[in-house]
Scaffold this motif. Structure first.
Motif, mmCIF file in Angstrom:
data_model
loop_
_atom_site.group_PDB
_atom_site.id
_atom_site.type_symbol
_atom_site.label_atom_id
_atom_site.label_comp_id
_atom_site.label_asym_id
_atom_site.label_seq_id
_atom_site.Cartn_x
_atom_site.Cartn_y
_atom_site.Cartn_z
ATOM 1 N N VAL A 429 61.200 28.331 64.270
ATOM 2 C CA VAL A 429 62.502 28.534 64.899
ATOM 3 C C VAL A 429 63.463 27.392 64.565
ATOM 4 C CG1 VAL A 429 63.695 28.667 67.110
ATOM 5 C CG2 VAL A 429 61.592 29.977 66.752
ATOM 6 N N VAL A 430 63.002 26.162 64.674
ATOM 7 C CA VAL A 430 63.887 25.020 64.414
ATOM 8 C C VAL A 430 64.330 24.995 62.952
ATOM 9 C CG1 VAL A 430 64.038 22.509 64.359
ATOM 10 C CG2 VAL A 430 62.953 23.646 66.304
ATOM 11 N N SER A 431 63.380 25.134 62.038
ATOM 12 C CA SER A 431 63.748 25.109 60.617
ATOM 13 C C SER A 431 64.577 26.326 60.244
ATOM 14 C CB SER A 431 62.490 25.032 59.737
ATOM 15 O OG SER A 431 61.614 26.124 59.979
ATOM 16 N N GLY A 432 64.323 27.472 60.888
ATOM 17 C CA GLY A 432 65.136 28.657 60.636
ATOM 18 C C GLY A 432 66.572 28.475 61.089
ATOM 19 N N LEU A 433 66.758 27.911 62.285
ATOM 20 C CA LEU A 433 68.116 27.657 62.777
ATOM 21 C C LEU A 433 68.872 26.715 61.844
ATOM 22 C CD1 LEU A 433 67.441 27.208 66.605
ATOM 23 C CD2 LEU A 433 68.765 29.049 65.541
ATOM 24 N N ILE A 434 68.202 25.654 61.402
ATOM 25 C CA ILE A 434 68.853 24.707 60.485
ATOM 26 C C ILE A 434 69.208 25.398 59.172
ATOM 27 C CG2 ILE A 434 68.502 22.598 59.138
ATOM 28 C CD1 ILE A 434 66.735 21.587 61.444
ATOM 29 N N THR A 435 68.309 26.233 58.675
ATOM 30 C CA THR A 435 68.574 26.952 57.432
ATOM 31 C C THR A 435 69.750 27.901 57.594
ATOM 32 O OG1 THR A 435 66.218 26.845 56.885
ATOM 33 C CG2 THR A 435 67.553 28.416 55.649
ATOM 34 N N GLY A 436 69.838 28.566 58.739
ATOM 35 C CA GLY A 436 70.966 29.457 58.992
ATOM 36 C C GLY A 436 72.296 28.725 58.957
ATOM 37 N N VAL A 437 72.306 27.491 59.435
ATOM 38 C CA VAL A 437 73.526 26.687 59.374
ATOM 39 C C VAL A 437 73.808 26.250 57.941
ATOM 40 C CG1 VAL A 437 74.613 24.534 60.138
ATOM 41 C CG2 VAL A 437 73.274 25.904 61.757
ATOM 42 N N LEU A 438 72.764 25.869 57.210
ATOM 43 C CA LEU A 438 72.941 25.396 55.831
ATOM 44 C C LEU A 438 73.532 26.467 54.925
ATOM 45 C CD1 LEU A 438 69.646 23.346 55.216
ATOM 46 C CD2 LEU A 438 71.964 22.465 55.559
ATOM 47 N N VAL A 439 73.094 27.719 55.085
ATOM 48 C CA VAL A 439 73.577 28.763 54.181
ATOM 49 C C VAL A 439 75.027 29.149 54.459
ATOM 50 C CG1 VAL A 439 71.279 29.722 53.802
ATOM 51 C CG2 VAL A 439 72.686 30.633 55.652
ATOM 52 N N ARG A 440 75.613 28.587 55.499
ATOM 53 C CA ARG A 440 77.034 28.819 55.776
ATOM 54 C C ARG A 440 77.915 27.777 55.095
ATOM 55 N NH1 ARG A 440 77.099 29.301 62.274
ATOM 56 N NH2 ARG A 440 79.329 29.681 61.898
ATOM 57 N N LEU A 441 77.302 26.766 54.470
ATOM 58 C CA LEU A 441 78.082 25.724 53.798
ATOM 59 C C LEU A 441 78.769 26.291 52.562
ATOM 60 C CD1 LEU A 441 75.543 22.745 54.031
ATOM 61 C CD2 LEU A 441 77.520 23.208 55.506
ATOM 62 N N PRO A 442 79.836 25.657 52.113
ATOM 63 C CA PRO A 442 80.602 26.166 50.962
ATOM 64 C C PRO A 442 79.805 26.259 49.669
ATOM 65 C CG PRO A 442 81.906 24.564 52.194
ATOM 66 C CD PRO A 442 80.524 24.520 52.770
ATOM 67 N N ILE A 443 78.710 25.508 49.536
ATOM 68 C CA ILE A 443 77.930 25.560 48.295
ATOM 69 C C ILE A 443 77.210 26.895 48.132
ATOM 70 C CG2 ILE A 443 77.565 23.072 48.176
ATOM 71 C CD1 ILE A 443 74.780 23.526 49.356
ATOM 72 N N CYS A 444 77.099 27.664 49.197
ATOM 73 C CA CYS A 444 76.444 28.971 49.149
ATOM 74 C C CYS A 444 77.489 30.073 49.304
ATOM 75 C CB CYS A 444 75.395 29.113 50.253
ATOM 76 S SG CYS A 444 73.870 28.257 49.936
ATOM 77 N N PRO A 445 77.683 30.896 48.290
ATOM 78 C CA PRO A 445 78.565 32.049 48.460
ATOM 79 C C PRO A 445 78.043 32.944 49.583
ATOM 80 C CG PRO A 445 78.018 31.727 46.146
ATOM 81 C CD PRO A 445 77.143 30.793 46.925
ATOM 82 N N THR A 446 78.937 33.401 50.420
ATOM 83 C CA THR A 446 78.564 34.231 51.558
ATOM 84 C C THR A 446 79.089 35.655 51.379
ATOM 85 O OG1 THR A 446 80.551 33.544 52.754
ATOM 86 C CG2 THR A 446 78.554 32.251 53.108
ATOM 87 N N ILE A 447 78.704 36.527 52.289
ATOM 88 C CA ILE A 447 79.166 37.909 52.267
ATOM 89 C C ILE A 447 80.054 38.127 53.490
ATOM 90 C CG2 ILE A 447 78.474 40.333 52.201
ATOM 91 C CD1 ILE A 447 75.763 39.509 51.238
ATOM 92 N N GLU A 448 81.169 38.764 53.274
ATOM 93 C CA GLU A 448 82.006 39.136 54.406
ATOM 94 C C GLU A 448 81.267 40.154 55.273
ATOM 95 O OE1 GLU A 448 84.851 37.779 55.213
ATOM 96 O OE2 GLU A 448 84.892 36.500 53.431
#
Length: 488
Positions: A429-448
């Protein structure tokens, strides 16, 4: 109008990083992998031996007409390739089983099977490096990892945790985000396994806790960390069709057939325990198939819901995992599998919608197949340690659990089993939450959010009528034209 977007069109619409994010991530990673493999990975000594006998023979069929040349190679190895079949079974589960299980969404069929395939390739490679780094980190000295059948199977098992997590964020992530999630999760799975096996001395043969529960709650926590809620997703993007559900059912059947191999693969050097694992898994998954159908008919008043059948029938393979090596009477795995089928099916039918209303988004409902049955599997094993402290097949002091230096009574080992469940869930859970925040950073293209669960932004699709966004626009335009004509 052609629906598929050429790369230049996508770059114009979304920008350079969103268009070329995956190659920007993966080509440097591939170079890094080559370097790290040179440093961290080596051939198993049995594969690197020079005492190989080769001889050539000519063989003819009974008619004497079709003569063909055969070169026979005999390798004098200890482990050899005798367990390659078990690796193949495990790989089939990961690539084909999970892949087709994820084709249920009407507009995300290619993404489900395609990105699952991509995760397998990336995960199988990265696991070797992650094991070397984690073992070196904990032991304080550098460890190389050998390429052999054991570690091939281990890489597939560990990658399966990511495939389970993929079900939670299915359709919500870009390929670049999938790369980052895969890298982080595999590393944390290896860390958690090291803690549970080497420090807590709790063994989890079928991965109920270490693979299934970990993968499920890492994925759910990642989605939560991404800030996604049910109301963010267009309802029609989450629909299924008669044929997409049939494709997913193919994945279910493959997983159902091969699950005993998944649980028993690593025990090829002890055929007694391996046979017991296969038998317990076989009985358990048969029982979950029966009760899943019965429970689904109960929930829906005589009818079956396909998503419940696709997943509830497999719950017996998950819930029996940790206890599968135990020498228990045949009625026990039947009962355990039956419980798994009922709980998983009720979960999909009743609990899953409620959790999403509460803000816990889980795209494929992996909590119901892997999360809750995985936790229960760990609990059943914990209870079994209280039954008999001297029976070797589940005792803490057997050689195959790597706990020969531990002296505990049954009550203490029960406590350590419970501790292993809590540690696994906590790290996930802890590492998953941190990963969820990391993938929102600008270095990762996101999907609308309005583009989630749609293949068209990532695959070249020539079907003009398949994009639900295009259909919505057409209807809106038609309605607008009709209103204008009425006013005129």
């Amino acid at each position: 109008m052609v629906l598929s977007l050429e790369p230049k069109d996508k770059e114009k619409e979304h920008g350079f990083l969103e268009t070329y994010g995956l190659p920007i991530w993966t080509f440097p990673l591939t170079i890094l992998f080559v370097i790290l493999f040179a440093v961290c990975v080596e051939w198993d000594s049995t594969f690197a031996k020079d005492d190989i006998t080769k001889h050539n023979t000519f063989t003819a069929d009974k008619s004497g007409l079709n003569i063909y040349f055969t070169r026979e190679v005999q390798a004098q190895t200890e482990g050899g390739l005798k367990n390659y079949t078990m690796y193949m079974n495990t790989a089939v589960m990961c690539v084909i089983g999970f892949g087709f299980l994820y084709v249920f969404s009407k507009f995300y069929i290619w993404g489900g099977v395609g990105f699952n395939f991509f995760i397998c390739g990336l995960g199988f490679l990265w696991t070797y490096i992650a094991i070397s780094l984690v073992e070196s980190m904990f032991d304080g000295k550098f460890h190389k990892v050998a390429v052999n059948i054991d570690n091939m199977m281990l890489s597939a098992d560990i990658t399966a945790a990511v495939l389970i997590s993929f079900g939670a964020f299915y359709g919500f992530t870009s390929p670049s985000q999938i790369v980052l999630i895969t890298m982080v999760e595999i590393f944390m799975v290896v860390v958690n396994e090291h803690i549970v096996l080497k420090f807590l001395h709790v063994y989890d043969q079928g991965g109920s806790m270490l693979i299934h529960a970990f993968g499920a709650y890492f994925g759910v926590a990642t989605v939560f960390g991404m800030g996604l809620k049910k109301e963010h997703l267009p309802d029609r993007h989450r629909t299924t069709t008669y044929f997409s559900d049939m494709g997913a059912m193919l994945g279910t059947v493959v997983l159902w057939v091969y699950w005993p191999s998944f649980n028993a693969a690593s025990l090829y050097d002890d055929t007694h325990i391996q046979g017991r694992v296969i038998g317990n898994t076989y009985l358990s998954i048969m029982a979950s198939c029966v009760t899943a159908f019965a429970t689904s008919a109960l929930i829906h008043r005589g009818k079956f819901e396909m998503i419940e059948i696709q997943n509830g029938t497999l719950a017996g393979g998950v819930i029996i995992g940790t206890i599968s090596p135990f020498l228990i009477d045949p009625w026990a795995p039947v009962l355990i599998g039956a419980i798994g089928g009922v709980i998983s099916t009720f979960g999909y039918g009743l609990l899953h919608p409620y959790l999403e209303d509460c803000g816990i988004l889980d795209s494929a409902g992996v909590q119901m197949l892997h999360g809750i049955p995985g936790i229960l599997g760990g609990l059943f094993a914990a209870l079994a340690t209280l039954a008999d402290n001297t029976n070797y097949m589940f005792s803490y002091n057997t050689t195959w659990t790597n706990t020969t230096d531990v002296d505990r009574d049954r009550g203490q080992q029960f406590g350590y089993h419970l501790g292993a469940i809590l540690v696994s869930l906590g790290i996930a859970v802890v590492s998953g939450l941190i990963t969820g925040v990391l993938v929102r950073l600008p270095i990762c293209p996101t999907i609308e959010k309005e583009d989630m669960l749609i293949d068209h932004d990532f695959w070249v699709i020539h079907d003009k009528n398949h994009d639900p966004r295009l259909k919505k626009d057409k209807k809106s335009n038609i309605y607008a034209n009709q209103m204008a004509e009425a006013k005129a």
